[in-house]
Enzyme design. Sequence first.
Site, PDB file in Angstrom:
ATOM      1  N   HIS A  75       0.834  -1.208   0.000  1.00  0.00           N
ATOM      2  CA  HIS A  75       0.000   0.000   0.000  1.00  0.00           C
ATOM      3  C   HIS A  75       0.865   1.253   0.000  1.00  0.00           C
ATOM      4  O   HIS A  75       1.842   1.329   0.726  1.00  0.00           O
ATOM      5  CB  HIS A  75      -0.907   0.016   1.226  1.00  0.00           C
ATOM      6  CG  HIS A  75      -2.044  -0.959   1.142  1.00  0.00           C
ATOM      7  ND1 HIS A  75      -3.020  -1.053   2.100  1.00  0.00           N
ATOM      8  CD2 HIS A  75      -2.364  -1.866   0.196  1.00  0.00           C
ATOM      9  CE1 HIS A  75      -3.885  -1.974   1.749  1.00  0.00           C
ATOM     10  NE2 HIS A  75      -3.508  -2.501   0.607  1.00  0.00           N
ATOM     11  N   TYR A 204      -8.798   4.712   8.656  1.00  0.00           N
ATOM     12  CA  TYR A 204      -9.092   5.023  10.062  1.00  0.00           C
ATOM     13  C   TYR A 204     -10.178   6.100  10.088  1.00  0.00           C
ATOM     14  O   TYR A 204     -10.006   7.160   9.468  1.00  0.00           O
ATOM     15  CB  TYR A 204      -7.852   5.582  10.760  1.00  0.00           C
ATOM     16  CG  TYR A 204      -6.697   4.610  10.902  1.00  0.00           C
ATOM     17  CD1 TYR A 204      -5.820   4.361   9.845  1.00  0.00           C
ATOM     18  CD2 TYR A 204      -6.466   3.950  12.108  1.00  0.00           C
ATOM     19  CE1 TYR A 204      -4.755   3.479   9.988  1.00  0.00           C
ATOM     20  CE2 TYR A 204      -5.400   3.067  12.264  1.00  0.00           C
ATOM     21  CZ  TYR A 204      -4.551   2.843  11.195  1.00  0.00           C
ATOM     22  OH  TYR A 204      -3.495   1.973  11.343  1.00  0.00           O
ATOM     23  N   PRO A 296      -3.404  -0.824  19.408  1.00  0.00           N
ATOM     24  CA  PRO A 296      -3.178  -1.219  18.014  1.00  0.00           C
ATOM     25  C   PRO A 296      -3.329  -0.101  16.977  1.00  0.00           C
ATOM     26  O   PRO A 296      -3.056  -0.327  15.795  1.00  0.00           O
ATOM     27  CB  PRO A 296      -4.228  -2.316  17.781  1.00  0.00           C
ATOM     28  CG  PRO A 296      -5.270  -2.114  18.818  1.00  0.00           C
ATOM     29  CD  PRO A 296      -4.598  -1.477  19.984  1.00  0.00           C
ATOM     30  N   LYS A 300       1.841  -1.005  15.438  1.00  0.00           N
ATOM     31  CA  LYS A 300       3.271  -1.105  15.776  1.00  0.00           C
ATOM     32  C   LYS A 300       3.677  -2.386  16.501  1.00  0.00           C
ATOM     33  O   LYS A 300       4.867  -2.741  16.534  1.00  0.00           O
ATOM     34  CB  LYS A 300       3.671   0.086  16.668  1.00  0.00           C
ATOM     35  CG  LYS A 300       3.769   1.380  15.910  1.00  0.00           C
ATOM     36  CD  LYS A 300       5.036   1.427  15.070  1.00  0.00           C
ATOM     37  CE  LYS A 300       4.987   2.478  14.001  1.00  0.00           C
ATOM     38  NZ  LYS A 300       4.959   1.985  12.647  1.00  0.00           N
ATOM     39  N   TYR A 388       4.706   5.852  10.768  1.00  0.00           N
ATOM     40  CA  TYR A 388       3.861   4.727  10.360  1.00  0.00           C
ATOM     41  C   TYR A 388       4.645   3.714   9.520  1.00  0.00           C
ATOM     42  O   TYR A 388       4.567   2.503   9.752  1.00  0.00           O
ATOM     43  CB  TYR A 388       2.617   5.239   9.605  1.00  0.00           C
ATOM     44  CG  TYR A 388       1.474   4.244   9.599  1.00  0.00           C
ATOM     45  CD1 TYR A 388       1.529   3.095   8.814  1.00  0.00           C
ATOM     46  CD2 TYR A 388       0.345   4.426  10.391  1.00  0.00           C
ATOM     47  CE1 TYR A 388       0.498   2.153   8.828  1.00  0.00           C
ATOM     48  CE2 TYR A 388      -0.693   3.504  10.409  1.00  0.00           C
ATOM     49  CZ  TYR A 388      -0.603   2.375   9.621  1.00  0.00           C
ATOM     50  OH  TYR A 388      -1.616   1.449   9.637  1.00  0.00           O
TER      51      TYR A 388
END
Length: 395
Positions: A75, A204, A296, A300, A388
Site C-alpha cells: 500500500h 481510520y 493497536p 506497531k 507509520y
Amino acid sequence: VAPIRTQVAIVGAGPAGLVLAHLLHLRGIESVVLEARSRGYLEQRVRAGVLEAPTVQLLCDAGVGERLQRESLRHRGISLRFDRTDHHLDFVALTGRSITVYGQQEVVKDLIAARLAAGLPLHFEVADVRLRGIETDEPEVAFTDGDGVHRILAAPVIAGCDGFHGVCRPQIPAGRLTVFERDYPFAWLGILAKAAPAQEEVTYAHSDRGFALASMRTAEMARLYLQVPPDEPLEDWPDGRIWDELNARLAVEGSAPLNVGPILERGVTTMRSFVVEPMRHGQLFLAGDAAHIVPPTGAKGMNLAVADVAVLAEAVERFFATGDSALLDGYSVRCLRRVWRAEHFSWWMTSMLHLAPGADAFERRLQLSQLRYVTSSEAAATSLAENYVGLPYGS
Ligand code: RFL
Ligand code: PHB
C-alpha cells in the site's frame, strides 16, 4: 531425563521468538523454542496485519520473505476519515516508503515452516515453564513437554518472547523492573469477514459514534474494527449490528456501503500502553509484547517485536563469538529508544481518533484540528508517515 543443552532458550513462538530463532540460526547459533500452544492454534490466531518497511526488509533479507513478496498487498499509504470526508495520506510520496498488509499468522506460518524444514527444535504445547538461576551464568528453563515429560533446558541466554501474559516477566523479582502503564477507556471489537474490502487502503475513521477501522487481509477478505466499551460482551453484537455500525462510522459523502459477507472470526481486544525497564534481568532478555504493549491504532506491536530481536540477535552473536557482553548490556537501552517512539506514536494516534467517554466539545475540536493539520500540512503528514512506515533501525 538428561538436560537439553543449547545456546539460547527461547520461550514463546510468536513473531519475536520465531524471528529470533531464525536470525540466530543464520548466525550459526543454536536455540530451542518452547511454545505453550499448538501449531494449528498459532497458525489460525488472527492478529496484526500491517508490516513496516524495515520489518519487510528484515524478513526478506533473512530468506523468509518469499511468500510475503508474492501474496502480500503493498500500500502507498492510509486514509483518515473525519467530517464525513476521506483524506488520503500518500506515504510513498511523503517518505519514499510503503507499508505491507500481510497477516501476522502468515508470518508465523512461514517462520514455523522454515524452522521445521531445517530440522531445528521447536516444542509445541509445553507447560509449567519455570526459569531457574537467571542471575547466574548457568540459567535453566524447566518445562513439561507435549508428552507430559518433565525436562530441563540449560542455556547461557534466555529470551522471554512469551507475550504480555507470559511467564518470564513475572519471574523477575519484584522491584527489579519499573513499569510504565496506561489503560484506555475503550476496546476494539474486531472481525474477519469473507467480503471484498470496500476501501483500497487501510482506513481510520473518526466519528461521533466512535472510532472505526477498515483493513483487509486479501482481495476477498476484510478485517474491520469498531471502538466499543471495555469488556463489551460479544453477544451484544449480532452480525447486523456490526455491519450497521461500521457503515455508520465509516460513511463519507457519496461512499458506497461496505461489502457484507460471513464473519469468520470475531473478538474484543483491550487497549493498553505498557513498558518495563530494563528489558533484561540477569541472563533473561525480554522481547516483544513480553516487555511492551501498544494500543493497536499505530499498527506497531508486531513490528516492535521484530525490531527487538534484530538487536538481540546481533548482541547474542557477539557474545558467543567473542565473550564480549557489551552489546547484550546495551540491549535494553537500544531497544527502548524505538519502543518509546512507538509508544508515543500509538498513544497519539489513539488519542486523535477515539471518542473517549465523557469527551467534551473542546477535546473533539482539538482532535479535528489535529486531523486537519496532519492531512493538510506536508510537514505534519510527513511526521505521521515516517512513524507509520517505520523509522530506520538504529535511528
Ligand atoms: P505473541 O505474538 O503474543 O507471542 C507470544 C507467544 O508466547 C506463547 N506463550 C508461551 N509459550 C510457552 N510458555 C508460556 N508460559 C507461554 N505463554 C505464552 C504464546 O502462546 C505466543 O505464541 O508476542 P510477540 O512475539 O512479542 O509478538 C507481538 C505481536 O503478536 C503483537 O504485538 C501484535 O499482534 C500487536 N498487533 C499489531 N501489531 C502490528 O505490528 N500491526 C498491527 O496491525 C497490529 N494489530 C495487534 C493488532 C494485536 C491485536 N490483538 C489481538 C492483541 C490487532 C489486534 C486486534
Ligand atoms: C489490521 O489490519 O489488523 C490492522 C491495521 C491497522 C491497525 C491495526 C490493525 O492500526
